[in-house]
Design a protein around this motif. Structure first.
Motif, PDB file in Angstrom:
ATOM      1  N   MET A  97      32.836  38.939  30.699  1.00 56.17           N
ATOM      2  CA  MET A  97      32.161  40.150  30.194  1.00 56.17           C
ATOM      3  C   MET A  97      31.574  39.837  28.826  1.00 56.17           C
ATOM      4  SD  MET A  97      31.320  43.352  30.414  1.00 56.17           S
ATOM      5  CE  MET A  97      32.302  43.896  31.799  1.00 56.17           C
ATOM      6  N   ASP A 142      36.566  45.981  42.242  1.00 59.47           N
ATOM      7  CA  ASP A 142      35.525  45.375  41.405  1.00 59.47           C
ATOM      8  C   ASP A 142      35.438  46.072  40.052  1.00 59.47           C
ATOM      9  OD1 ASP A 142      34.890  43.566  43.376  1.00 59.47           O
ATOM     10  OD2 ASP A 142      33.206  44.732  44.171  1.00 59.47           O
ATOM     11  N   GLU A 155      36.152  44.624  36.145  1.00 59.49           N
ATOM     12  CA  GLU A 155      35.278  44.780  34.982  1.00 59.49           C
ATOM     13  C   GLU A 155      36.061  45.231  33.760  1.00 59.49           C
ATOM     14  OE1 GLU A 155      32.008  47.309  35.789  1.00 59.49           O
ATOM     15  OE2 GLU A 155      31.308  46.175  37.532  1.00 59.49           O
ATOM     16  N   LYS A 204      38.180  42.358  32.259  1.00 62.58           N
ATOM     17  CA  LYS A 204      37.422  41.325  31.562  1.00 62.58           C
ATOM     18  C   LYS A 204      36.702  41.844  30.325  1.00 62.58           C
ATOM     19  CE  LYS A 204      36.568  38.722  35.822  1.00 62.58           C
ATOM     20  NZ  LYS A 204      35.509  38.200  36.743  1.00 62.58           N
ATOM     21  N   ASP A 205      36.713  43.142  30.113  1.00 65.40           N
ATOM     22  CA  ASP A 205      35.946  43.716  29.013  1.00 65.40           C
ATOM     23  C   ASP A 205      36.481  43.243  27.667  1.00 65.40           C
ATOM     24  OD1 ASP A 205      33.904  46.175  28.509  1.00 65.40           O
ATOM     25  OD2 ASP A 205      35.429  46.078  26.943  1.00 65.40           O
TER      26      ASP A 205
END
Length: 680
Positions: free
Chosen positions: A1, A661, A665, A668-669
């Motif tokens: 990310m 999914d 996200e 991984k931010d």
């Protein structure tokens, strides 16, 4: 990310100062000399009323929760008062009655006229006769930086409020701009929401545009209230409401709302397998019904009568939705090698009512029972007839003629039972609800669906800590009902109106015939943290929550989550906030078993007029455009993106993959946020 930098500035210019912590809507009315304070605070666990009349004690006047709003009535004598609300430990001023000095609380002026207590607005004293104008403005700007690239947006809200002796009104105008220019904004200004209220003796008439005017007081929540995730201010887009308290015991309300929209966006698609099955069969005729779930061009009518005498209450509420779910009804007849198709343009109508009765059983227990029934009808308003040699060309004929007919397609019944025990700081509740749905007529094959929901909840609000627990069991039987029908979706479950029940924990049970939900929560905020009158003392609060979704009655684990949050004031104005979350999914139908972790860290400076902060990680606190305030809905808002439109039960696997999914996200931010909020 990728990393991103967010700088947010917010400016408020107000003749009457707006307190930044206020996230609810309140109101004051007087019924037979009793001053009734009302606060709309969806999601709040406990609300207390504090003021000059109780020495600002935050543990005495606990407000009673009725759906999404809280109420309390006090008998006060003539005089001038100041008051605030304590919402889950946070002190706020009345957002509908902001004081000039936020530290002193909202003003309340009572006068005695004709041996009756009435409201007296001191803002009229010394001013010429007529209306009092209360304008305010708010500016919000944001930069998002992403490896050299950035995007920016800015929002300007202008509020114009008017107070007079017989009417009140306000309007919010908003402009959105993503060019980040300090010169005039590159977008048109539009009306964001508005309300006009007129008081005629006991009757209060309200005209509204995308504003909240109705919160259901019936146990079924039939007419509805405020929605967050659909970003709708109130019930419908625009309309009018009537509120008449004939006495302290008898109350009448009525509502009309209109959700504007266009005609049929595009022709709904008839399932290809249904067409193929008919062509291969020996049947001489059949019908196909296809619709697009939507609420545009719908009219909503609501009415409620409630009678309270002593510890007894009875009520009747009715709702009618007309003109939604645009679709097509195709009646097909075989004629040798040809097919004669009569096509109707359609919209649906739903009419429902509910009756309930409640009574106090002793001094601490209240029991409520209710019955509701609804019927769904298909309105045909255009007709065309065509001859085809291939059913693949199903559509509306060009030579459509006006038509007017109506037939029953769906019927539903609900039975509800509720017992609430409340004593001192403890409140326990048991709720049981049964839903039975029948599908009928040419639109659907005869089918039945049934749901049983039972819930046990408990809340304890201590002086320095509070805790809550909730256990829910849901058992569903869909039979051969349409795949688009789901008890959590409003596409065919009209008791939900236009709001759904899709949360991460319910999405994990989307494919299950029965499941259980468990939620346990705990928070601790010492008494010193409750008082804004003593800001020198260190304030802190801790919160923890765990939950699980299991198959059947607490059998195999489908989803589990945990959250820990801490906010600590290091000094008078400096604070530190930590928010960490974990989610576990064990869904073979989705193809994997996975655990996700995400968190957020923030440090900042905060006082009554400004806030400066720096944060790292996924920010769970986002700007809710409904209330234009910061709410802890960021993570849920993000994950709800897994549900697209009105999914059918056959799409459970696709929903699960999108949900995973979105969880990836968040994990991984690595965002960095700089924020500045200024209030004037």
């Amino acid at each position: 990310m990728k990393r991103r930098l967010v700088i947010c500035a917010s400016f408020v210019l107000a003749a009457a100062a707006v307190h930044f912590a206020a996230t609810a809507q309140a109101g004051i009315r007087i019924v037979e000399d009793e001053v009734i304070f009302t606060l709309n605070a969806p999601g709040a666990k406990s609300v207390y009323l504090v003021g000059d009349f109780n020495n600002w004690n935050p543990t005495v006047e606990k407000m009673v929760k009725v759906d999404d709003h809280f109420e309390i009535g006090l008998f006060l004598v003539e005089g001038d008062y100041r008051y605030k609300f304590v919402v889950d430990g946070k002190w706020i001023n009345d957002p509908d009655n902001p004081p000039r000095d936020p530290l002193k609380g909202s003003p309340l002026f009572l006068a005695e006229r004709d041996e009756m207590i009435v409201l007296k607005d001191a803002s009229f004293e010394g001013l010429p006769p007529g209306a009092v104008l209360e304008p305010s403005a708010r500016y919000i700007g944001a930069f998002r930086w992403d490896d050299g690239d950035f995007e920016a947006d800015q929002v300007v809200d202008v509020d114009i409020g008017v107070k007079a002796r017989v009417f009140t009104s306000y309007a919010t105008f908003k402009s959105l701009d993503d060019s980040w220019k300090l010169s005039p904004l590159e977008t048109d200004v539009f009306l964001y929401r508005g309300r006009l209220g007129i008081q005629l003796r006991r009757a209060h008439i309200t005209a509204f545009e995308k504003d909240s005017v109705w919160t259901s007081s019936d146990p079924f929540g039939l007419v509805g209230g405020i929605g967050i995730y659909n970003y709708r201010f109130g019930y419908g887009e625009k309309g009018a409401a009537l509120d008449i308290p004939f006495s302290k015991s008898l109350h009448f309300r009525a509502l009309y709302a209109d959700r504007p929209g266009g005609g049929i966006p595009s022709a709904p698609v008839v399932p290809a397998n249904a067409v193929a099955d008919f062509m291969a069969s020996s049947s001489s005729d059949t019908s196909f019904y296809a619709f697009q779930p939507g609420y545009g061009d719908a009219d909503i009518f609501g009415m409620e009568v409630r009678l309270e005498v002593g510890g007894y209450e009875v009520g009747y509420v009715k709702r009618s939705n007309r003109g939604f779910n645009p679709g097509l009804l195709n009646l097909v007849e075989k004629q040798d090698t040809l097919f004669e198709i009569t096509t109707f343009q359609t919209r649906e109508q739903w009419s429902s009512y509910a009756v309930w009765a409640g009574a106090d059983v002793g001094s601490s227990v209240r029991a409520t029972v209710g019955y509701a029934e609804g019927s769904g009808f298909l309105n045909r308003f255009w007709r065309s007839t065509s001859i085809y040699d291939d059913l693949a060309e199903l559509n509306i004929g060009r030579e459509a003629q006006p038509w007017d007919s109506k037939e029953l397609i769906q019927r539903s019944r609900r039975i509800l039972g509720q017992v609430v025990f409340e004593k001192d700081r403890l409140e326990c509740a048991v709720n049981t609800e049964q839903d039975m749905v029948d599908f009928k007529g040419v639109a659907f094959d005869d089918a039945e669906a049934e749901q049983l929901r039972s819930e046990l909840s408990a809340e304890y609000a201590g002086k320095t800590w509070d805790a809550s627990a909730r256990i829910e069991y849901t058992d569903r039987k869909y039979g051969n009902s349409p795949a688009l029908f789901h008890f959590d979706s409003p596409a065919r479950n009209f008791w939900l109106d236009s709001g759904d029940r899709f949360w991460p924990e319910t999405m994990a049970g989307f494919d299950l015939k029965s499941y259980s939900l468990i939620r346990l929560g705990f928070s601790w905020h010492p008494a010193a943290s409750l008082s804004e009158e003593e800001p020198d003392r260190a304030r802190f609060s801790y919160g923890a929550e765990v939950g699980a979704t299991t198959d059947g009655v607490f059998e195999s684990l489908e989803h589990g989550y945990a959250r820990l949050s801490v906010e600590r004031y290091l000094t008078r104005w400096l604070y530190l906030q930590v928010d960490s979350r974990g989610s576990l999914y064990d869904k073979p139908i989705w193809g994997e078993r996975k655990t996700f972790l995400s968190g957020y860290l923030e440090a900042g400076y905060r006082n009554n007029w400004a806030e400066f902060s720096i944060g790292f990680g996924f920010d769970p606190i986002v700007l809710d455009p409904v209330r234009n305030e910061y709410f802890d809905i960021g993570r849920i808002e993000h994950l709800r993106g897994a549900v697209l439109g009105s999914p059918d039960r056959d799409s459970a696997g696709e929903i699960g993959k999108r949900l995973l999914d979105l969880e990836r996200e968040l994990e991984k931010d690595r965002s960095v946020k700089l924020e500045c909020i200024l209030l004037f």
